[in-house]
Design a protein around this motif. Structure first.
Motif, mmCIF file in Angstrom:
data_model
loop_
_atom_site.group_PDB
_atom_site.id
_atom_site.type_symbol
_atom_site.label_atom_id
_atom_site.label_comp_id
_atom_site.label_asym_id
_atom_site.label_seq_id
_atom_site.Cartn_x
_atom_site.Cartn_y
_atom_site.Cartn_z
ATOM 1 N N ARG A 99 2.831 5.958 -1.411
ATOM 2 C CA ARG A 99 2.560 4.561 -1.058
ATOM 3 C C ARG A 99 3.114 4.216 0.317
ATOM 4 N NH1 ARG A 99 3.730 1.476 -6.782
ATOM 5 N NH2 ARG A 99 1.834 2.180 -7.826
ATOM 6 N N ILE A 100 4.305 4.714 0.617
ATOM 7 C CA ILE A 100 4.909 4.447 1.925
ATOM 8 C C ILE A 100 4.041 5.042 3.023
ATOM 9 C CG2 ILE A 100 6.870 5.021 3.415
ATOM 10 C CD1 ILE A 100 8.653 4.754 0.920
ATOM 11 N N GLN A 101 3.542 6.269 2.818
ATOM 12 C CA GLN A 101 2.678 6.890 3.820
ATOM 13 C C GLN A 101 1.391 6.097 4.004
ATOM 14 O OE1 GLN A 101 2.384 10.887 2.312
ATOM 15 N NE2 GLN A 101 4.101 11.595 3.559
ATOM 16 N N ARG A 102 0.864 5.554 2.920
ATOM 17 C CA ARG A 102 -0.346 4.741 3.015
ATOM 18 C C ARG A 102 -0.073 3.475 3.822
ATOM 19 N NH1 ARG A 102 -2.853 3.191 -2.525
ATOM 20 N NH2 ARG A 102 -1.586 4.995 -2.952
ATOM 21 N N VAL A 103 1.052 2.816 3.552
ATOM 22 C CA VAL A 103 1.414 1.602 4.296
ATOM 23 C C VAL A 103 1.639 1.940 5.762
ATOM 24 C CG1 VAL A 103 3.232 -0.130 4.600
ATOM 25 C CG2 VAL A 103 2.343 0.338 2.321
ATOM 26 N N ASN A 104 2.365 3.035 6.026
ATOM 27 C CA ASN A 104 2.613 3.438 7.408
ATOM 28 C C ASN A 104 1.303 3.701 8.140
ATOM 29 O OD1 ASN A 104 5.324 3.253 6.869
ATOM 30 N ND2 ASN A 104 5.659 5.457 6.744
#
Length: 175
Positions: A99-104
């Motif tokens: 999820r963090i990679q998607r947001v980034n």
């Protein structure tokens, strides 16, 4: 923060009677000018709201970094095979990382998109293709990371098995 809170956003409607017809060029210019001002106010409100979210996200990221450092030092202190094998929180960590990679990736694409100052705006299909490539890159990066983790665990397991094999061979030689 210089922006007002999103709860206090309000818009003012100004009605100025024109001496000319409603369909005149001056009336159209005035309408478009007011509409542009209103759109700019909405954009400013959205940007201020985004700044608030980013500030909260920055604090959240800092907290996660501190927790990560703590967990990493705890694992390094244990430095055993048992500490590396199947942790219950690993699944949660993997989901959170995804999820963090998607947001980034989303934030990166927002910041890299050409804005009004740029004269070369890509067409919608190009923007979608770029977004898709970023997403696929993120997914592939995650898969590579997972495979590297699996390789590391298998190497640790292999080393442990080789040690057990050496111990068994030593005990057979002694008997």
């Amino acid at each position: 923060m210089a922006c007002p809170s999103s709860g206090s956003a309000s818009y003012t409607v100004v009605i100025i009677p024109l001496k000319t017809s409603l369909y005149s060029l001056d009336a159209l210019r005035f309408y478009l000018w007011i509409k542009r001002l209103k759109d700019l106010e909405k954009e400013k409100d959205a940007l201020c709201s985004g700044l608030e979210v980013l500030e909260k996200a920055r604090l959240w990221y800092l907290q996660r970094l501190e927790e990560n450092k703590f967990r990493q030092s705890r694992i390094e202190a244990k430095s055993g095979l048992g500490s590396c094998l199947g942790d219950a929180s690993e699944t949660r960590s993997c989901l959170l990382r995804s999820r963090i990679q998607r947001v980034n990736g989303s934030l990166g694409s927002v910041m890299s998109e050409p804005n009004a100052m740029s004269s070369s705006n890509p067409s919608l299909p190009e923007a979608v293709a770029d977004s898709d490539l970023r997403w696929h890159n993120s997914v592939l990066t995650q898969k590579v990371s997972d495979k590297n983790r699996q390789i590391s665990l298998l190497e640790l397991e292999k080393d442990a098995l080789l040690e057990q094999l050496d111990e068994l061979q030593e005990t057979r030689r002694c008997t």
